[in-house]
Design an enzyme around this catalytic site. Structure first.
Site, PDB file in Angstrom:
ATOM      1  N   ASP A   1     112.858  24.032 -19.384  1.00 14.62           N
ATOM      2  CA  ASP A   1     112.505  24.494 -20.724  1.00 14.62           C
ATOM      3  C   ASP A   1     113.477  23.889 -21.747  1.00 14.62           C
ATOM      4  O   ASP A   1     114.572  23.425 -21.410  1.00 14.62           O
ATOM      5  CB  ASP A   1     112.563  26.019 -20.782  1.00 14.62           C
ATOM      6  CG  ASP A   1     111.545  26.604 -21.755  1.00 14.62           C
ATOM      7  OD1 ASP A   1     110.922  25.834 -22.507  1.00 14.62           O
ATOM      8  OD2 ASP A   1     111.363  27.839 -21.751  1.00 14.62           O
TER       9      ASP A   1
ATOM     10  N   GLU B   1     115.157  20.148 -26.732  1.00  9.21           N
ATOM     11  CA  GLU B   1     114.947  19.525 -28.040  1.00  9.21           C
ATOM     12  C   GLU B   1     116.273  19.216 -28.724  1.00  9.21           C
ATOM     13  O   GLU B   1     117.231  19.994 -28.664  1.00  9.21           O
ATOM     14  CB  GLU B   1     114.116  20.442 -28.941  1.00  9.21           C
ATOM     15  CG  GLU B   1     112.686  20.636 -28.483  1.00  9.21           C
ATOM     16  CD  GLU B   1     112.520  21.748 -27.480  1.00  9.21           C
ATOM     17  OE1 GLU B   1     111.379  21.963 -27.009  1.00  9.21           O
ATOM     18  OE2 GLU B   1     113.522  22.420 -27.164  1.00  9.21           O
TER      19      GLU B   1
ATOM     20  N   ASP C   1      96.909  26.589 -35.627  1.00 11.86           N
ATOM     21  CA  ASP C   1      98.322  26.945 -35.713  1.00 11.86           C
ATOM     22  C   ASP C   1      98.815  27.438 -34.356  1.00 11.86           C
ATOM     23  O   ASP C   1      99.040  28.634 -34.157  1.00 11.86           O
ATOM     24  CB  ASP C   1      98.558  27.982 -36.806  1.00 11.86           C
ATOM     25  CG  ASP C   1      97.598  29.162 -36.713  1.00 11.86           C
ATOM     26  OD1 ASP C   1      96.545  29.029 -36.047  1.00 11.86           O
ATOM     27  OD2 ASP C   1      97.887  30.209 -37.292  1.00 11.86           O
TER      28      ASP C   1
END
Length: 663
Positions: free
Chosen positions: A411, A414, A476
């Site tokens: 996970d 970023e 979205d």
């Protein structure tokens, strides 16, 4: 001289003046032609404010404007097909455009603008009107083709968490865009690249700078910004994309586990969140078997350890982990565990990592840089450091050996979780290289490994998961965002795609439904779409609704295994050589049909299976576009010859419309 002679001179004077004017005009015209020819290379036309590129038919297919200065054209020259200029109106620079023809059907132009003054930015603005553009990055509101809203100043083009900050770029991105005009642009890796846009002007703003940014110049080099990129023009959008992928993208070197393509992953996350424990996990596994679903892959998600950054099971929640895994193995489950790059300050491993220098550090390099993430505050592991990589990998290997763990769900990763200013063991000139280094940790476990972030990571032979989806219908991060997102990351070279969990993550305040469950109709339509993706993943199980939903889930997991997976596996093998998408846009087969460029609710699996799911609440019909050719519907209907638009095509709640190419 007599009066007659003077009259002759007077009479001749206008003619002489006209002759001189004509000669001057001709000289000026000739000089202008020579200058125009000098400022042209193949089908690219340069002027002081930018350049345009035309196709073989003479139509303008690409337009770029210079925003940080205009060229002094008197400083420009042309030699061996290279246009170069040494000055702008602001001072000296290095500028050139070089023509490269790699094949008969492709023409490329290398463009470089380098400032010779430190601290000065370079910005070019690419006009996107007149064509449809694809690529770049995942986004919080995903459209296909790209649709920008309002205006945004250029910001670092780095991987980000769009769930926490919707304005960030997504967790998978590449510096690549593709146009329906058969034009593609690839920004060079060396550029300190920032991206902005202006909807009123219809431009994407490409900027290079070192001021107020996490980018750093190479050691020993001044902070002189350089914006360099390559623009390529081809015969059609499909062929130019194939060329760019083969030329510029990494390719995976193997196909991941066939079983994951064929059978669903069952995750604990949306069902139990952080409240998972041994009893709940075993009950979940038992229910999967009880309802007749395949036991291939069980994923134990967040909060199975005592603290974030630890690698042993919490004895209070998992009092007999060894026996639990033996039981799951007996029932033929392959189990993967959730993992991440953070070590919280209250973890027993935090002090170890500080002492051994395993964290990303603050700019002086003396102290670890504390970061905030969704589960607290801690350090972030520095995967540019070989010792960190070995420390982290050794813990994963130990779990694998001790409990028979099949793989891991990696996970986060970023770049946006790094501080704006930081230092690392190996300097990162491009901060998104951090994402690349993190994804490399999955390589030893890649058969069943799952990643959610990626940058230049196409050759990591793992499943790349879409960012967490909300349990809503819209673009979205909802159901409608799945096809645009899958198409986008496919264009960026990521083909082994996991489209997140059926029905979404059921987050509070981000879910359409009741009693904490996604809406029943939404869940069914999501399930049907997921069955036609490369891999499927459940968490909210179908038996939490009713027996009809269980039967629909059984029907579509079987359809996925028998119809979809064989096609996907065949295409997955081709990806190793070509990099072509498994999930393809309709324009892949219909490059000359304007309608195909705007369709974001249908897709192709390869070239011979077209899928049109229902994505609207309360609907049991939809409009469908069929590319030219002969197609057979899942109902046995045949449609021949030219492209067709089927209006209000009936699709029951337990159906998804799909069509097979028959020639």
């Amino acid at each position: 001289m007599g009066r007659r002679g003077r009259h002759m001179i007077v009479a001749a004077t206008p003619g002489v003046v006209l002759l001189i004017a004509a000669v001057v005009a001709w000289c000026y015209y000739s000089a202008s032609l020579r200058r125009a020819e000098m400022l042209k290379t193949e089908l690219l036309y340069l002027n002081k404010d930018g350049f345009t590129i035309r196709n073989q038919g003479g139509a303008v297919v690409f337009k770029m404007a210079f925003r940080t200065g205009t060229l002094d054209l008197d400083s420009c020259s042309k030699e061996d097909g290279i246009l170069s200029c040494s000055r702008s109106e602001a001072g000296k620079l290095n500028f050139f455009i070089q023509t490269v023809r790699p094949k008969d059907t492709v023409m490329c132009y290398r463009v470089r603008w380098e400032e010779l003054e430190e601290g000065k930015a370079v910005e070019h603005a690419m006009y996107y009107s007149g064509s449809h553009w694809y690529g770049g990055a995942q986004s919080a509101i995903q459209h296909w083709p790209i649709a920008v809203e309002g205006q945004a100043a250029p910001k670092p083009f780095i991987t980000g968490d769009i769930f926490s900050k919707q304005q960030d770029f997504g967790s998978i991105l590449e510096r690549y865009w593709l146009s329906s005009n058969a034009t593609a642009i690839k920004i060079n890796d060396s550029v300190p690249f920032h991206l902005g846009w202006s909807e009123p002007e219809k431009v994407l703003r490409f900027q290079a700078r070192y001021e107020n940014t996490p980018y750093k110049p190479p050691a020993g080099r001044p902070a002189q910004a350089e914006l360099s990129y390559r623009v390529c023009v081809g015969f059609d959008v499909t062929s130019i994309h194939k060329y760019m992928v083969r030329r510029y993208f990494n390719k995976p070197n193997k196909v991941p586990s066939e079983a994951v393509f064929r059978h669903p992953i069952w995750s604990t996350w949306a069902l139990h969140k952080t409240e998972v424990d041994q009893e709940k996990l075993l009950r979940f596994a038992g229910q999967i078997r009880q309802h007749g679903f395949n036991c291939s892959h069980l994923e134990l998600d967040d909060c199975y350890t005592s603290g974030y950054g630890e690698f042993e099971f919490d004895p209070a929640k998992f009092p007999n982990a060894s026996a639990m895994f033996q039981s799951l193995k007996h029932d033929k489950f392959h189990v993967s565990l959730w993992t991440h790059p953070f070590v919280n300050y209250n973890s027993s491993n935090f002090g170890v990592a500080v002492e051994r220098g395993l964290f990303v550090r603050e700019p002086t390099g003396q102290l670890p840089a504390l970061v905030r993430w969704w589960n607290g505050i801690g350090g972030i592991l520095d995967f540019t450091n070989p010792e960190t990589r070995e420390w982290y990998a050794s813990h994963l290997r130990a779990l694998k050996v001790k409990y028979g763990i099949a793989s891991f769900k990696f996970d986060a990763g970023e770049t946006s979780y790094l501080p704006q200013q930081f230092s690392s063991f190996t300097p990162l000139h491009d901060p998104s290289t951090f994402t690349r280094r993190y994804t490399e940790m999955a390589i030893p476990f890649n058969d069943r490994a799952e990643l959610r972030s990626g940058y230049q990571s196409q050759n990591i032979s793992c499943f790349f998961r879409l960012f967490d989806r909300d349990s809503v219908w819209g673009h979205d991060l909802g159901l409608k965002s799945i096809i645009p997102s899958v198409l986008t990351i496919g264009i960026l070279g990521y083909q082994f795609i996991l489209p997140d969990m059926v029905g979404g993550n059921a987050y509070p305040n981000r879910t359409v439904g009741t009693n904490g469950l996604p809406d029943r109709e939404l869940y069914i339509r999501w399930l049907e779409l997921a069955a036609f993706m490369p891999a499927m993943q459940f968490s909210i199980p179908p038996w939490m609704y009713d027996e009809e939903v269980v039967k629909i889930a059984q029907k579509f997991t079987t359809l996925h295994e028998t119809l979809v997976a064989p096609r996907v596996l065949e295409l997955a093998g081709e990806v190793l050589d070509t990099g072509d998408p498994i999930i393809r846009p309709l324009w892949w087969l219909a490059t000359d049909d304007e309608a195909a460029y705007k369709i974001d609710s249908q897709f192709l699996i390869g070239d011979d299976l077209m899928v049109a799911p229902v994505l609207e609440p309360g609907k049991q019909e939809r409009d469908i576009y069929l590319p030219a050719g002969r197609w057979r519907s899942y109902k046995g209907e045949y449609y021949n010859n030219g492209s067709k638009h089927l209006t209000d095509y009936p699709v029951d709640l337990d159906e998804i419309a799909y069509f097979v190419w028959t020639g």
